[in-house]
Design an enzyme around this catalytic site. Sequence first.
Site, PDB file in Angstrom:
ATOM      1  NE  ARG A  27     -32.406 -36.425  28.377  1.00  0.00           N
ATOM      2  CZ  ARG A  27     -31.854 -36.280  26.982  1.00  0.00           C
ATOM      3  NH1 ARG A  27     -31.756 -37.112  26.564  1.00  0.00           N
ATOM      4  NH2 ARG A  27     -33.403 -35.705  26.951  1.00  0.00           N
ATOM      5  CG  ASN A 100     -35.744 -33.131  29.131  1.00  0.00           C
ATOM      6  OD1 ASN A 100     -36.172 -31.739  29.355  1.00  0.00           O
ATOM      7  ND2 ASN A 100     -36.121 -34.165  28.367  1.00  0.00           N
ATOM      8  CD  GLU A 483     -15.498 -29.460  19.046  1.00  0.00           C
ATOM      9  OE1 GLU A 483     -15.439 -30.593  19.575  1.00  0.00           O
ATOM     10  OE2 GLU A 483     -15.760 -28.602  19.060  1.00  0.00           O
ATOM     11  CG  HIS A 506      -6.190  -7.764  12.420  1.00  0.00           C
ATOM     12  ND1 HIS A 506      -5.685  -6.980  11.916  1.00  0.00           N
ATOM     13  CD2 HIS A 506      -6.102  -9.150  11.972  1.00  0.00           C
ATOM     14  CE1 HIS A 506      -5.877  -7.240  10.710  1.00  0.00           C
ATOM     15  NE2 HIS A 506      -4.884  -8.547  10.958  1.00  0.00           N
TER      16      HIS A 506
END
Length: 610
Positions: A27, A100, A483, A506
């Site tokens: 985390r 947090n 992805e 393009h």
Amino acid sequence: MCGIVGYIGNKNCIPILINGLKRLEYRGYDSAGIAYLADGSSFVIKNKGKVSLLEEKLSHLNINSNLGIGHTRWATHGIPNEINAHPHFNEDKTLYVIHNGIIENYQTIRASLRKLGYNFITETDSETIPYLIDSFLKKGFPLCKSVQLALNEIEGTYGLAVIYLNEPDKIIAARKGSPLILGIGENENFVASDVSAILAHTKQVVYLEDGEMAVVYKDHFVVKTIEDVEIKKEITEITMSLEEIDKGGYPHFMLKEIMEQPDSVQNSMRGRLIYEEGTAKLGGLEGYIDRIVNSKRIIISACGTSWHAGLVGEYMLEQFTRIPTEVEYASEFRYRNPIISKDDTIIFISQSGETADTLAAMREAKRKGALALGICNVVGSSIARESMTGIYTHAGPEIGVASTKAFSSQLIVLALITLLIARKKDMSLVDGQGIVEEMTKLPDKIRQILKLNSEIEAIAEKFKSATNFLYLGRGYNFPVALEGALKLKEISYIHAEGYPAAEMKHGPIALIDDNMPTVFIAPKDSTYDKIISNIEETKARKGVIIGIASENDDNIDRLVDYSIKIPDTIRMLMPILTVIPLQLLAYHIAVKKGLNVDQPRNLAKSVTVE
Ligand code: AGP
């Protein structure tokens, strides 16, 4: 997003806190710290860098404490260093807080606290919390009331825990916007950001909702609102095992999770395919299916990899249900006051179920009367609990910051939703059975692709020094190009872009030369001839090409420098196969660069702040 853990009981809290923090390190991992009470005194030890460095520091101190809190940080305010690391404390070092989230009005709070004589020693927003609580303690309020009064002044998000030397029989925990659970044990209790931190000790958990706080003693707990209204809470039994959150002999969680995809894809389909009826069965949607089928519009909203899954979902839903479908970045959707009606079905995709932007976008959609569905992987997560209904992906715990198996499982769930709706509309039994049949073959086809691991590793060796990459695909494989580029960016730090292959002319084609590797996702489908011309345009400009191609395609070898041949399936399911070589390519390039694949710099597994 930070990880927090706390323990109160009869055991020594230090090893429990350290092991809990290690499990939460996905985390946030730029600094860590603990605070504990022992022998009538309070102590705080913090360190820049990984939890293992903090553990090393503690190993020289013979500590025995039954009450402590710990934090692993992902910096939002203030650089990662020892001072800015949590826990933060009051001036006489009797009160400690781990947090947090983000205190949005911290500058205002700081200004009023400075007027009261508080001196701030860190650059963080979180340091306001212990001083604010302290200001109420000084007015004679007990800890619980002081925390409530402080929280009523705070704007922003928090999952926090507090210990206080003068009330050494409790931990106070509170939640608003950031996940927080209680772990219930025998004569011991825990607080944590998620179950992985406490699973080694208990499977009994209590989920705190926004605006709730808990007073946690070693043998009982009380949950209240921050307005001091007591709440009866349910204890939930966790079904996940500790093994599931271990590396299982792999060098990295990311590789383990890539290799788990035959099973995770199988688990996402388990009990949800009905061949006889050529359709899908999704218990969570049963009460809502007519409303969904009659939707005027479907919107998919998410972030990052989940947003890419949404893009594939758009192709599936529009092709087979003919319901207009849009895909929205949740961070934009929540603030642009989108036009939403009760005839809209809005699908919120989130692996963690805690991504702040997606959660807020869902609340906005509900406020405006739309049907808000969740597709989540983490059981009991905020988006799962707050959505009107939803579907779990059942991919199992995903620890690696770079999402892999959750993506393929999200595509499975989107295919199941598509099938369910389409069979309620114009899709025939035979067509439905065709899709069911192809879905059941996916796990074996993924196994086949995973056997190419060392071949893909050899290709990665050639590109470990690349500085840029282009990923190109058409139709269903355009989102896969995005992805693939994201996977490479987030773990190898190589700049990469994904594009619809036809967009090359393009602009991006200007980037092509013999230094620019380009990955073409070119299975033999209805766009094959078109993408072959795009490959030839790139080849003509000396581009170096890696081709993801169909196993029976010998034609492409004359055009590409490296080809990775994979089994075929129907177009709508092809992204579940074409993404896997891209996950492995990014993984091996990052490993060859000697990078920490599971905890890439500047990233965190679930983004619980804006
Ligand atoms: C993907 O590898 C990243 N970890 C990130 O883009 C992630 O997909 C995004 O933060 C959304 O997370 P969620 O699915 O948990 O909401």
